[in-house]
Motif scaffolding. Structure first.
Motif, PDB file in Angstrom:
ATOM      1  N   GLY A   1     -23.352  23.573 -28.778  1.00  0.00           N
ATOM      2  CA  GLY A   1     -23.774  24.432 -28.008  1.00  0.00           C
ATOM      3  C   GLY A   1     -22.901  25.472 -27.234  1.00  0.00           C
ATOM      4  N   LEU A   2     -21.600  25.440 -28.407  1.00  0.00           N
ATOM      5  CA  LEU A   2     -20.669  27.024 -27.309  1.00  0.00           C
ATOM      6  C   LEU A   2     -21.058  28.039 -27.975  1.00  0.00           C
ATOM      7  N   ALA A   3     -22.097  28.657 -28.814  1.00  0.00           N
ATOM      8  CA  ALA A   3     -22.308  29.625 -29.499  1.00  0.00           C
ATOM      9  C   ALA A   3     -22.252  30.583 -28.832  1.00  0.00           C
ATOM     10  N   HIS A   4     -22.509  30.741 -27.489  1.00  0.00           N
ATOM     11  CA  HIS A   4     -22.272  31.496 -26.429  1.00  0.00           C
ATOM     12  C   HIS A   4     -20.757  32.532 -25.886  1.00  0.00           C
ATOM     13  N   ILE A   5     -19.720  31.535 -26.623  1.00  0.00           N
ATOM     14  CA  ILE A   5     -18.688  31.521 -26.286  1.00  0.00           C
ATOM     15  C   ILE A   5     -18.195  32.837 -27.232  1.00  0.00           C
ATOM     16  N   LEU A   6     -19.186  33.100 -28.471  1.00  0.00           N
ATOM     17  CA  LEU A   6     -18.905  33.629 -29.380  1.00  0.00           C
ATOM     18  C   LEU A   6     -19.288  35.715 -29.558  1.00  0.00           C
ATOM     19  N   ALA A   7     -20.279  35.503 -28.458  1.00  0.00           N
ATOM     20  CA  ALA A   7     -20.934  36.597 -27.990  1.00  0.00           C
ATOM     21  C   ALA A   7     -20.214  37.058 -26.324  1.00  0.00           C
ATOM     22  N   VAL A   8     -19.986  38.588 -27.078  1.00  0.00           N
ATOM     23  CA  VAL A   8     -19.378  39.095 -25.292  1.00  0.00           C
ATOM     24  C   VAL A   8     -20.747  38.828 -24.054  1.00  0.00           C
ATOM     25  N   ALA A   9     -20.467  38.104 -23.129  1.00  0.00           N
ATOM     26  CA  ALA A   9     -21.388  37.710 -21.977  1.00  0.00           C
ATOM     27  C   ALA A   9     -21.009  37.652 -20.575  1.00  0.00           C
ATOM     28  N   GLY A  10     -21.762  37.059 -20.083  1.00  0.00           N
ATOM     29  CA  GLY A  10     -21.233  36.814 -18.224  1.00  0.00           C
ATOM     30  C   GLY A  10     -20.108  36.098 -18.013  1.00  0.00           C
ATOM     31  N   LEU A  11     -19.918  35.139 -18.870  1.00  0.00           N
ATOM     32  CA  LEU A  11     -18.578  34.903 -19.281  1.00  0.00           C
ATOM     33  C   LEU A  11     -17.763  35.016 -19.475  1.00  0.00           C
ATOM     34  N   HIS A  12     -17.207  36.190 -20.550  1.00  0.00           N
ATOM     35  CA  HIS A  12     -16.537  36.395 -20.589  1.00  0.00           C
ATOM     36  C   HIS A  12     -15.720  37.246 -19.336  1.00  0.00           C
ATOM     37  N   LEU A  13     -16.975  38.624 -19.252  1.00  0.00           N
ATOM     38  CA  LEU A  13     -16.554  38.641 -17.693  1.00  0.00           C
ATOM     39  C   LEU A  13     -15.958  38.880 -16.231  1.00  0.00           C
ATOM     40  N   GLY A  14     -16.814  37.932 -16.670  1.00  0.00           N
ATOM     41  CA  GLY A  14     -16.221  36.628 -14.943  1.00  0.00           C
ATOM     42  C   GLY A  14     -15.142  36.486 -14.926  1.00  0.00           C
ATOM     43  N   LEU A  15     -14.479  36.107 -16.449  1.00  0.00           N
ATOM     44  CA  LEU A  15     -12.731  35.773 -16.537  1.00  0.00           C
ATOM     45  C   LEU A  15     -12.481  36.689 -16.487  1.00  0.00           C
ATOM     46  N   VAL A  16     -12.667  38.174 -17.140  1.00  0.00           N
ATOM     47  CA  VAL A  16     -11.506  38.664 -17.042  1.00  0.00           C
ATOM     48  C   VAL A  16     -11.944  39.419 -15.535  1.00  0.00           C
ATOM     49  N   MET A  17     -13.083  39.684 -14.956  1.00  0.00           N
ATOM     50  CA  MET A  17     -13.015  40.379 -13.712  1.00  0.00           C
ATOM     51  C   MET A  17     -12.186  39.372 -12.476  1.00  0.00           C
ATOM     52  N   GLY A  18     -12.193  38.075 -12.345  1.00  0.00           N
ATOM     53  CA  GLY A  18     -11.384  37.036 -12.481  1.00  0.00           C
ATOM     54  C   GLY A  18     -10.086  37.315 -12.066  1.00  0.00           C
TER      55      GLY A  18
END
Length: 699
Positions: free
Chosen positions: A259-276
């Motif tokens: 259930g961690l496939a979203h970590i391999l795709a650049v999406a809202g999680l990564h953008l939110g972490l960068v912006m945060g």
């Protein structure tokens, strides 16, 4: 109840929704786009123009009544969505005729991605404005579509380089089975003419020109490869440069099963972490000097800095769709923060969705688009429903300890994962029951280790000091990968599910939209739609026999197994796609009592079926050709043997993959052409592409 009372009741219910009705605008637009993509024929403009006229009439005559006004907007947006989708499809350049033999060509590299599995470098080059150097192509215009070429050459290519090479080309592949992934439609809208394999080593004709962003992404990936290796380097290149081709199938399978496939795709999680991270760093830097912190709007300045950093990050990773959606949401949130409005709302999500669908209506069929908006929609609706609890907790003065943050993280994982789980089942054919546990451990590692270290590495790369932060990032990636492998190894971590058709997807998305967007207890009326959509694969009919698009592999069901005939390694992908769609173990035809080395004789649904893997002998051919036998042949049938319902290599060449389903006392044959119909992206019988004609003489 009289019509007047029904109208008054409907009017009051719509008035109770208030501004929440605006969130339904992208739903109406998406419905119109679906009305274009779903038919098996190329629809015209007639009914759409009529609907647009009807919507305008309703808006003009019934503007004072909310019911009429809402209906007019809905009808108008449905027609506009249809017209936009049709216009996008007809604006695409035609598919060119590709040479059937190897050809020398030249073109400009527009994108480069690298992978290094099994100790061998593989590069994917996207070639723009390709020109073939053959006699019949002298003076032709460059291709209006791009080519994806694969090479094992280890030379460092960059976007903007003009190359001259020799390659073997092929048009986009047919779907693996009727109703499967439509690669021809994807290529039609993605501007691709086909794929190919480079022969030899390409020659660099011209140094890089333009494509500064593409060359920067390649340089970042090369810097990551200098300090990291293996899958850690591949995942880091995905998160920082958008190059995900180097991630192995084993890693993708482990991340998907946990259930961690979203970590391999650049999406809202990564953008939110960068912006945060940028937001916190900028705000803390401003308040370090009290005089400055008291005189400047530090929060607003930090929000603008975070938005600029998010835009740069999305550009570096290739403007992927989920990241664009998140960037649009972040832009609206920043605007709301500057104007003193509510930062995150369903209306802002609806506005971003509507803008993206207006820009590219085909996104309504994109799985990443569906998953992205389903997750955010569920998060907003879930936290809106729980807002009274959080407000009451704040009024009581309760402190937010570790347990509270653990509950919030669990709730976030449950809402986003639960909303996207049926879509994952439809797209990947699997169910991951341990996804909440995996995300509870992996998301904090990504939030406090992987992405902050990666951001520091990007900032320090120009001065050559990125080694240490990349090492830290690699350690975090290794820990997440270790977690993914362990969770994937748990019992029932990867439960296969049957194929979900477009009907089930539409039911589920309609039910989820109603549950999240409608206000009040009436939203639970949409729950049956969700349940029907999720349960639709169970009620679907499984095929009893499948033939690949080139008849290279034929498989049939026997004793809850797929019995596959002889095939080469190139057909393994097709067989795996069949197994994902209808999860049954695969066994070789040599293990079936109904088969011999040259073919099989079956009884399917009361119909006698004969399968030939090789040219049949006259003794076995004559009975099958003159009796009521359904003949399936991996080779072209002889001219004197074409019984009713026969399938051979010419059949799949003409109509694509074929499946058989039991129907009463016989079998029903469904080809890919009959499933998709006559659409722009479905090649006509015998169609090899539009030739690139020479340019006209200038006057």
């Amino acid at each position: 109840m009289t019509p007047a009372r029904i109208a008054a009741s409907l009017e009051s219910r719509l008035l109770a929704q208030g501004r929440a009705l605006t969130a339904w605008l992208p739903i109406a637009w998406a419905m119109g786009s679906l009305f274009y993509f779903l038919p098996r024929y190329e629809p015209g403009y007639g009914w759409a123009n009529a609907c647009a006229a009807l919507g305008l009439v309703l808006l003009s005559l019934g503007w004072r009544r909310l019911t009429t006004r809402a209906l007019g907007f809905a009808v108008l947006l449905v027609s506009l969505g249809f017209l936009a989708a049709r216009g996008q499809a007809w604006r695409q350049p035609p598919m060119p005729a590709l040479p059937s033999l190897s050809v020398t060509m030249r073109g400009v590299i527009s994108d480069v991605s690298r992978s290094g599995e099994a100790g061998q470098m593989l590069q994917r080059l996207r070639i723009h404005q390709a020109v073939f150097e053959t006699g019949v192509d002298i003076g032709m215009a460059p291709l209006r579509r791009d080519l994806l070429l694969f090479t094992h050459d280890e030379k460092n290519y960059a976007p903007g380089i003009m190359v001259r090479l020799r390659a073997v080309l092929r048009p986009p592949d047919w779907p693996d089975f009727p109703g499967g992934r439509d690669r021809q439609r994807e290529a039609w809208f993605d501007g691709l003419a086909g794929t190919g394999r480079v022969l030899g080593v390409p020659d660099i004709v011209q140094p890089p020109q333009g494509h500064v962003l593409g060359r920067l992404r390649v340089w970042i990936a090369a810097e990551i490869a200098r300090h990291l290796s293996g899958q850690r380097a591949a995942i880091a290149s995905t998160l920082l440069a958008g190059h995900g081709e180097g991630i192995s199938q084993q890693s993708r399978a482990a991340y998907a099963a946990s259930g961690l496939a979203h970590i391999l795709a650049v999406a809202g999680l990564h953008l939110g972490l960068v912006m945060g991270t940028i937001f916190v760093m900028t705000r803390q830097a401003l308040v370090l000097w009290p005089w400055l912190g008291l005189r400047l709007p530090c929060r607003e300045i930090a929000a603008l800095a975070a938005l600029i950093a998010g835009l740069v990050y999305v550009a570096l990773t290739g403007f992927h769709l989920p990241a664009l959606r998140s960037l649009g949401m972040a832009g609206l949130a920043t605007l709301a923060l500057l104007s003193g409005r509510r930062v995150l709302s369903m209306r802002s999500l609806a506005l971003v969705a509507l803008i993206l669908l207006m820009t590219s209506p085909v996104l309504v069929l994109d799985l990443s688009f569906q998953m992205s908006f389903a997750a955010v929609m569920a998060l907003i609706a879930g936290y809106e429903a729980l807002r009274p609890y959080f407000v009451r907790r704040a009024e009581q003065g309760k402190k937010n300890g570790v347990g509270h943050h653990f509950v919030l993280l669990s709730l976030t994982s449950a809402l986003a994962g639960g909303a996207t789980l049926p879509l994952v089942m439809a797209g990947f054919g699997s169910f991951q029951p341990w996804f909440i546990l995996a995300n509870l451990l992996a998301v904090p590692i990504a939030a406090f280790c992987v992405m902050p270290a990666g951001l520091c590495a990007l900032l320090l790369m120009p001065i050559g000091l990125s080694g240490l932060p990349l090492w830290v990032m690699g350690q975090g990636i290794g820990l997440i990968s270790f977690l993914a492998e362990r969770v994937a190894a748990l019992p029932m971590a990867h439960v296969p599910v049957p194929h979900m058709g477009w009907e089930g997807l539409i039911l589920y998305m309609a039910g989820l939209a109603g549950l999240c967007l409608w206000r009040g207890k009436a939203r639970f009326v949409f729950l049956p739609l969700i349940l029907l959509g999720v349960a639709s694969p169970v009620f679907g009919e499984s095929p009893v026999l499948l033939v690949s698009p080139d008849a290279g592999v034929i498989a049939f069901q026997e004793n809850h197994h797929w019995v596959a005939g002889p095939h080469n390694g190139l057909e393994t992908r097709v067989l795996e796609a069949w197994q994902r769609a209808w999860p049954l173990p695969v066994m070789a035809s040599s293990g079936s009592p109904a088969c011999i080395s040259t073919g099989c004789t079956l009884l399917l649904g009361g119909q006698s079926v004969t399968i030939w893997f090789a040219p049949p002998s006259p003794e076995s051919r004559i009975p099958a050709c003159h009796k009521n036998v359904f003949v399936i042949s991996a080779v072209p049938l002889p001219e004197d043997c074409h019984p009713d319902g026969s399938i051979d290599r010419f059949t799949v060449w003409r109509d694509g993959a074929v499946l058989l389903r039991t129907q009463g006392d016989g079998v029903e044959m469904i080809s890919d052409r009959s499933w998709r119909g006559a659409r722009l992206w479905v090649p006509r019988v015998g169609f090899r592409g539009v030739p690139n004609l020479p340019l006209a003489q200038a006057e």
